[in-house]
Structure formats: C-alpha cells, structure tokens
Scaffold this motif. Structure first.
Motif, short mmCIF file in Angstrom:
data_model
loop_
_atom_site.label_atom_id
_atom_site.label_comp_id
_atom_site.label_asym_id
_atom_site.label_seq_id
_atom_site.Cartn_x
_atom_site.Cartn_y
_atom_site.Cartn_z
N ILE A 1 15.88 -14.31 -11.75
CA ILE A 1 15.96 -13.98 -13.18
C ILE A 1 16.84 -12.75 -13.33
O ILE A 1 16.74 -11.81 -12.54
CB ILE A 1 14.57 -13.65 -13.78
N ILE A 2 17.68 -12.75 -14.35
CA ILE A 2 18.45 -11.55 -14.65
C ILE A 2 18.28 -11.20 -16.13
O ILE A 2 18.10 -12.07 -16.98
CB ILE A 2 19.95 -11.71 -14.34
N LEU A 3 18.34 -9.92 -16.42
CA LEU A 3 18.24 -9.42 -17.79
C LEU A 3 19.38 -8.45 -18.05
O LEU A 3 19.60 -7.52 -17.26
CB LEU A 3 16.90 -8.70 -18.01
N ILE A 4 20.11 -8.67 -19.13
CA ILE A 4 21.05 -7.67 -19.63
C ILE A 4 20.40 -7.07 -20.86
O ILE A 4 20.32 -7.71 -21.91
CB ILE A 4 22.42 -8.28 -19.95
N ASN B 1 25.07 -23.06 -17.42
CA ASN B 1 24.28 -23.94 -16.55
C ASN B 1 22.91 -23.36 -16.21
O ASN B 1 22.24 -23.86 -15.31
CB ASN B 1 25.06 -24.24 -15.28
N HIS B 2 22.51 -22.30 -16.91
CA HIS B 2 21.23 -21.66 -16.64
C HIS B 2 20.32 -21.73 -17.86
O HIS B 2 20.77 -21.92 -18.99
CB HIS B 2 21.44 -20.20 -16.24
N HIS B 3 19.04 -21.56 -17.61
CA HIS B 3 18.08 -21.48 -18.72
C HIS B 3 18.23 -20.09 -19.34
O HIS B 3 18.17 -19.08 -18.66
CB HIS B 3 16.66 -21.68 -18.21
N ILE B 4 18.42 -20.05 -20.66
CA ILE B 4 18.69 -18.79 -21.35
C ILE B 4 17.57 -18.47 -22.34
O ILE B 4 17.14 -19.33 -23.11
CB ILE B 4 20.03 -18.85 -22.11
N ILE B 5 17.13 -17.23 -22.31
CA ILE B 5 16.16 -16.72 -23.28
C ILE B 5 16.82 -15.54 -24.01
O ILE B 5 17.28 -14.60 -23.37
CB ILE B 5 14.86 -16.25 -22.61
N TYR B 6 16.88 -15.63 -25.34
CA TYR B 6 17.48 -14.57 -26.13
C TYR B 6 16.40 -13.72 -26.80
O TYR B 6 15.31 -14.21 -27.10
CB TYR B 6 18.38 -15.15 -27.22
N PHE B 7 16.74 -12.45 -27.03
CA PHE B 7 15.90 -11.63 -27.90
C PHE B 7 16.82 -10.82 -28.79
O PHE B 7 17.99 -10.60 -28.46
CB PHE B 7 14.95 -10.73 -27.10
N SER B 8 16.31 -10.41 -29.95
CA SER B 8 17.15 -9.72 -30.92
C SER B 8 16.29 -8.89 -31.87
O SER B 8 15.15 -9.23 -32.16
CB SER B 8 17.97 -10.74 -31.73
N ILE B 9 16.85 -7.80 -32.33
CA ILE B 9 16.24 -6.99 -33.39
C ILE B 9 16.94 -7.28 -34.71
O ILE B 9 16.30 -7.46 -35.74
CB ILE B 9 16.35 -5.49 -33.06
N ILE C 1 26.55 -9.31 -13.15
CA ILE C 1 25.21 -9.63 -12.65
C ILE C 1 25.03 -11.14 -12.49
O ILE C 1 24.24 -11.60 -11.66
CB ILE C 1 24.12 -9.06 -13.59
N PHE C 2 25.79 -11.93 -13.27
CA PHE C 2 25.68 -13.39 -13.17
C PHE C 2 26.11 -13.91 -11.81
O PHE C 2 25.67 -14.99 -11.38
CB PHE C 2 26.54 -14.07 -14.25
N SER C 3 26.96 -13.17 -11.12
CA SER C 3 27.54 -13.68 -9.86
C SER C 3 26.49 -13.89 -8.77
O SER C 3 26.68 -14.72 -7.90
CB SER C 3 28.62 -12.71 -9.36
N GLY C 4 25.38 -13.14 -8.82
CA GLY C 4 24.36 -13.29 -7.79
C GLY C 4 23.19 -14.15 -8.18
O GLY C 4 22.30 -14.40 -7.35
N LEU C 5 23.16 -14.62 -9.42
CA LEU C 5 22.03 -15.41 -9.91
C LEU C 5 21.92 -16.73 -9.17
O LEU C 5 22.89 -17.46 -9.01
CB LEU C 5 22.19 -15.68 -11.41
N LYS C 6 20.72 -17.03 -8.71
CA LYS C 6 20.50 -18.27 -7.98
C LYS C 6 20.67 -19.49 -8.90
O LYS C 6 20.47 -19.40 -10.11
CB LYS C 6 19.10 -18.29 -7.37
N PRO C 7 21.01 -20.65 -8.32
CA PRO C 7 21.11 -21.87 -9.12
C PRO C 7 19.80 -22.14 -9.85
O PRO C 7 18.72 -21.88 -9.32
CB PRO C 7 21.38 -22.96 -8.07
N ASN C 8 19.91 -22.63 -11.07
CA ASN C 8 18.74 -22.90 -11.92
C ASN C 8 17.98 -21.64 -12.28
O ASN C 8 16.79 -21.68 -12.62
CB ASN C 8 17.79 -23.89 -11.24
N GLY C 9 18.66 -20.49 -12.21
CA GLY C 9 18.03 -19.23 -12.56
C GLY C 9 17.87 -19.07 -14.06
O GLY C 9 18.34 -19.88 -14.86
N ILE C 10 17.19 -18.00 -14.43
CA ILE C 10 16.90 -17.70 -15.83
C ILE C 10 17.68 -16.47 -16.26
O ILE C 10 17.72 -15.47 -15.54
CB ILE C 10 15.40 -17.47 -16.04
N VAL C 11 18.29 -16.54 -17.44
CA VAL C 11 19.05 -15.43 -18.00
C VAL C 11 18.36 -14.95 -19.27
O VAL C 11 18.09 -15.74 -20.17
CB VAL C 11 20.49 -15.87 -18.34
#
Length: 263
Positions: A178-181, A233-241, A205-215
């Motif tokens: 999983i990675i978080l920006i 190609n990854h599962h993405i979760i967004y958040f926003s104010i 940071i995307f360069s090291g994310l494993k296949p099927n990882g979560i962003v």
C-alpha cells in the motif's frame, strides 16, 4: 533482524569477503552504538567518513566490518564499492525474506503524524514496526527495514526526499503493498525547483508498489492527472477535503484499507 551470513552479504552487495564467514544478527552504522558481535558499516557522507571509526568499533566488540577499503585488523570484513548502497541492498534482501505487509507514506507535510497514527492502528492487529522519528531517507529507510523479522506482520515506512530519484530508490527497496501520498505542497524547492517537480518526486513512490497494490491519494493534490498512467492498474482510494461529495476522514480511509482490502 533476520540472521544473515557474511558470505550472503558479500553476494548481495557484490563485495569481497576477507576472514571468517560469520552470522550477523545486528547491523550498526553509528560507532557510538556498537553492540557485541554486530556488523559495522562504515558509511561515507558529504561531511564525514566513518572509516575513521573502524578501530573504535572493533574495540567496542563488533565482529565484522563493511568497508570501501582494506583494513589492517584481525577481523572479518567485506569490501564494497559503496557502503551506503550496500546498506540498502542488505535491507532490500531482509524485506524480501519476510512476509510483513508494508505501507509506505510520502507527502510534503504530515508524513510523520500519519505514520504514527497508521502504526498505532496496525499494532492492534499484529506485530508492527515503523520509521523511527523522521528517519525517512536513503539511510533511515534501510535501517527501519533491517528491523524486520519473521514475527512482524506489518511495517509502516515513511519516505522522504530532498531531490529527484530518492523516493524511487527507497520505494523499490521497501516494495510496499500500500502507498499513500498525503499531499503535495511547496517544499524542498531547492532540490525540486517547482511544485511540479515536487509532484514528480512524490510520484516516484509508485515505482516500488507491488502488483495489485493499493494506492491512497489526496484528490486535492496538485498535478494528480500526471499520475493516472502510473496507477491505472491498481486499486485506488481517494480522500478529499475540498470535494465534499467524496470527503472522507483520513483515519477512516486507513481503517478501511486495514480491515477490508489488504488484511
């Protein structure tokens, strides 16, 4: 840390072993923190050269040295081209030998606070390590990864940078699931030149994310559109104010990832 032989370390680092093939359970880079039977890595920085502390490290009980030059002591040692690179290579090997799930966090600000909150959540469900303080660079990240052993279930790694290429290096070393920006702001402009440069650096940071990882991405981030090809190609979760229709309290996102998607 996982026990590792000097012979294996020499292979990992493309180094040359002199002396006995010992097994190492601790790696130290600060001669003031030497413990008996550890491996001391003599790093070279802009303003220092730890090779001058080798004799002191030996007196304090280290059993082996990683160095960039021959040493005149009766102790096992490995010569490598770059001791800092060797530290990262060993850390990457340790990471691959464990089954810990890794969440990597970057952003212009708030990384350390988010890292602490995330680690606190994960500790409720298993043995977890996290970056100590803000040791989030090419030296701090491998030191954190070296703490991993077969008992750890999770690791929360903070990734920071002052110039292009640094996050790519430590992300590939960490191989996160999983990675978080967290955000993109005007920070370290001396190294990145512009806000777009900051955005590009954080996207490494995307360069090291494993296949099927979560962003996990802050939808309010600048230059978000530039990242789309890297995350499609990854599962993405967004958040926003700012965008109220998808606004999510940040800890709720991390809890969702923790309970539903990965663990």
């Amino acid at each position: 840390m996982i026990s590792i032989s000097l012979k294996t370390i020499a292979l990992i680092t493309n180094g040359q072993l002199f002396g006995k093939n010992l097994f190492i359970d601790n790696i130290i880079i600060d001669s003031k923190k030497i413990i008996p039977d550890c491996l001391f890595i003599a790093l070279i920085g802009k303003n220092f050269d730890a090779h001058i502390f080798i004799q002191d490290a030996i007196k304090k009980g280290c059993s082996a040295i990683i160095t960039q030059q021959h040493i005149q002591y009766h102790i096992s040692y490995i010569i490598v081209k770059n001791t800092s690179l060797a530290l990262g290579q060993i850390a990457a090997w340790v990471r691959k030998k464990t089954n810990a799930q890794i969440l990597a966090i970057t952003g212009s600000c708030g990384k350390t606070s988010v890292k602490e909150m995330t680690a606190s959540i994960l500790r409720k469900n298993g043995n977890t390590i996290s970056t100590i303080g803000n040791f989030n660079n090419h030296i701090g990240v491998p030191l954190t990864l070296l703490q991993l052993n077969h008992l750890h279930k999770y690791a929360v790694i903070e990734l920071g940078a002052n110039k292009p290429g640094e996050i790519s290096y430590i992300s590939n070393m960490s191989q996160p699931e999983i990675i978080l920006i967290n955000n993109i702001q005007y920070a370290h402009l001396q190294g990145f030149k512009s806000l777009f440069g900051v955005s590009q650096a954080k996207s490494e940071i995307f360069s090291g994310l494993k296949p099927n990882g979560i962003v996990v991405i802050n939808l309010d981030s600048h230059h978000l559109s530039k990242w789309k090809k890297n995350i499609q190609n990854h599962h993405i979760i967004y958040f926003s104010i700012k965008k109220k229709n998808i606004a999510i309290f940040f800890l709720a996102i991390l809890t969702q990832v923790y309970t539903e998607h990965l663990f």
